[in-house]
Design a protein around this motif. Structure first.
Motif, PDB file in Angstrom:
ATOM      1  N   GLY A   1     -12.416   2.101  15.710  1.00  8.50           N
ATOM      2  CA  GLY A   1     -12.350   0.796  16.361  1.00  8.50           C
ATOM      3  C   GLY A   1     -11.231  -0.088  15.838  1.00  8.50           C
ATOM      4  N   ILE A   2     -10.020   0.447  15.778  1.00  6.91           N
ATOM      5  CA  ILE A   2      -8.855  -0.327  15.353  1.00  6.91           C
ATOM      6  C   ILE A   2      -8.285  -1.004  16.594  1.00  6.91           C
ATOM      7  CG2 ILE A   2      -6.522  -0.190  14.393  1.00  6.91           C
ATOM      8  CD1 ILE A   2      -7.539   2.438  12.968  1.00  6.91           C
ATOM      9  N   THR A   3      -8.105  -2.313  16.543  1.00  8.37           N
ATOM     10  CA  THR A   3      -7.536  -3.055  17.661  1.00  8.37           C
ATOM     11  C   THR A   3      -6.148  -3.526  17.268  1.00  8.37           C
ATOM     12  OG1 THR A   3      -9.738  -3.816  18.319  1.00  8.37           O
ATOM     13  CG2 THR A   3      -7.847  -5.016  19.223  1.00  8.37           C
ATOM     14  N   SER A   4      -5.144  -3.064  17.998  1.00  3.86           N
ATOM     15  CA  SER A   4      -3.765  -3.424  17.662  1.00  3.86           C
ATOM     16  C   SER A   4      -3.486  -4.878  18.039  1.00  3.86           C
ATOM     17  CB  SER A   4      -2.769  -2.515  18.371  1.00  3.86           C
ATOM     18  OG  SER A   4      -1.453  -2.871  18.006  1.00  3.86           O
TER      19      SER A   4
ATOM     20  N   ILE B   1       1.557   1.957  21.744  1.00  2.15           N
ATOM     21  CA  ILE B   1       0.278   1.252  21.696  1.00  2.15           C
ATOM     22  C   ILE B   1       0.478  -0.145  22.280  1.00  2.15           C
ATOM     23  CG2 ILE B   1      -1.499   0.290  20.144  1.00  2.15           C
ATOM     24  CD1 ILE B   1      -1.601   3.324  20.184  1.00  2.15           C
ATOM     25  N   SER B   2      -0.454  -0.574  23.111  1.00  2.00           N
ATOM     26  CA  SER B   2      -0.397  -1.913  23.704  1.00  2.00           C
ATOM     27  C   SER B   2      -1.124  -2.919  22.829  1.00  2.00           C
ATOM     28  CB  SER B   2      -1.074  -1.912  25.082  1.00  2.00           C
ATOM     29  OG  SER B   2      -0.513  -0.938  25.918  1.00  2.00           O
ATOM     30  N   ALA B   3      -0.740  -4.185  22.920  1.00  2.00           N
ATOM     31  CA  ALA B   3      -1.467  -5.253  22.221  1.00  2.00           C
ATOM     32  C   ALA B   3      -2.897  -5.281  22.759  1.00  2.00           C
ATOM     33  CB  ALA B   3      -0.788  -6.594  22.439  1.00  2.00           C
ATOM     34  N   GLY B   4      -3.878  -5.313  21.855  1.00  2.00           N
ATOM     35  CA  GLY B   4      -5.278  -5.338  22.242  1.00  2.00           C
ATOM     36  C   GLY B   4      -5.887  -3.969  22.466  1.00  2.00           C
TER      37      GLY B   4
ATOM     38  N   ASP C   1       7.613  -3.275  14.169  1.00  2.00           N
ATOM     39  CA  ASP C   1       8.229  -4.544  13.758  1.00  2.00           C
ATOM     40  C   ASP C   1       7.733  -5.036  12.401  1.00  2.00           C
ATOM     41  OD1 ASP C   1       5.680  -5.513  14.269  1.00  2.00           O
ATOM     42  OD2 ASP C   1       6.306  -6.948  15.812  1.00  2.00           O
ATOM     43  N   GLY C   2       6.902  -4.219  11.719  1.00  2.00           N
ATOM     44  CA  GLY C   2       6.385  -4.596  10.402  1.00  2.00           C
ATOM     45  C   GLY C   2       5.048  -5.304  10.424  1.00  2.00           C
ATOM     46  N   THR C   3       4.482  -5.541  11.591  1.00  2.41           N
ATOM     47  CA  THR C   3       3.182  -6.203  11.702  1.00  2.41           C
ATOM     48  C   THR C   3       2.067  -5.250  11.269  1.00  2.41           C
ATOM     49  OG1 THR C   3       3.949  -7.522  13.582  1.00  2.41           O
ATOM     50  CG2 THR C   3       1.554  -7.318  13.302  1.00  2.41           C
ATOM     51  N   PRO C   4       1.193  -5.700  10.354  1.00  2.00           N
ATOM     52  CA  PRO C   4       0.053  -4.851   9.981  1.00  2.00           C
ATOM     53  C   PRO C   4      -0.890  -4.678  11.165  1.00  2.00           C
ATOM     54  CG  PRO C   4       0.336  -6.679   8.434  1.00  2.00           C
ATOM     55  CD  PRO C   4       1.228  -6.949   9.601  1.00  2.00           C
ATOM     56  N   VAL C   5      -1.268  -3.437  11.455  1.00  2.00           N
ATOM     57  CA  VAL C   5      -2.193  -3.144  12.540  1.00  2.00           C
ATOM     58  C   VAL C   5      -3.604  -2.966  11.998  1.00  2.00           C
ATOM     59  CG1 VAL C   5      -2.769  -1.471  14.358  1.00  2.00           C
ATOM     60  CG2 VAL C   5      -0.392  -2.204  14.021  1.00  2.00           C
ATOM     61  N   THR C   6      -3.726  -2.342  10.833  1.00  2.00           N
ATOM     62  CA  THR C   6      -5.012  -2.220  10.160  1.00  2.00           C
ATOM     63  C   THR C   6      -4.764  -1.913   8.688  1.00  2.00           C
ATOM     64  OG1 THR C   6      -7.256  -1.287  10.311  1.00  2.00           O
ATOM     65  CG2 THR C   6      -5.425   0.254  10.521  1.00  2.00           C
TER      66      THR C   6
END
Length: 152
Positions: A58-61, A104-107, A137-142
């Motif tokens: 259940g990881i939400t990007s 991967i899409s946002a959400g 882009d360096g954003t943590p996803v999980t």
């Protein structure tokens, strides 16, 4: 009454094999649940040379991304012990993503499985392990943290 509440709180972890974890610092996103095979309480016991199988469920990007990079950091008393995830496991899109594919899409919600056999030079110690996925882009996803006792 308190015994009942404790049983109710622990029952899902025992029944579903969930592993307790801590969120990483900085408010980085976490999966809905984590299952490390053979570990339902911390510290997890990790045997050097034996495959470690962990499922982030259940990881939400939070962002759209063409790629995801996996990282793993082990710390002893807060100091990085220099362990790095192998190059062939860094590309989470190539190995590990379950129920989706890159981009991967946002959400978008997906699962991630880490299946890795580690040869660890240090045994008989307990380390803090951080595992996470990062967008292009360096954003943590999980990101999660656990305590693990390394045995030989």
């Amino acid at each position: 009454m308190y015994k009942f509440l404790l049983i109710v709180a622990l029952l899902p972890a025992v029944v579903f094999g969930q592993t307790p974890f801590r969120p990483c610092s900085g408010g980085r996103p976490t999966p809905s649940s984590l299952n490390i095979v053979g570990c339902t309480s911390l510290p997890c016991t990790i045997q050097s040379g034996v495959p470690l199988v962990a499922h982030g469920i259940g990881i939400t990007s939070p962002v759209a991304t063409p790629t995801l990079t996996a990282h793993l950091t082990a710390r002893l008393l807060g100091l990085d012990v220099g362990f790095e995830i192998p190059d062939d496991l860094r590309d989470a899109c190539a190995v590990g993503i379950v129920g989706a594919s890159c981009p991967i899409s946002a959400g978008q919600v997906f699962d991630y499985t880490l299946n890795y056999s580690m040869e660890l030079p240090l045994t008989g110690i307990t380390v803090q392990v951080e595992v996470g996925l990062t967008a292009a882009d360096g954003t943590p996803v999980t990101c999660i943290e656990i305590d693990a006792t390394i045995i030989g």
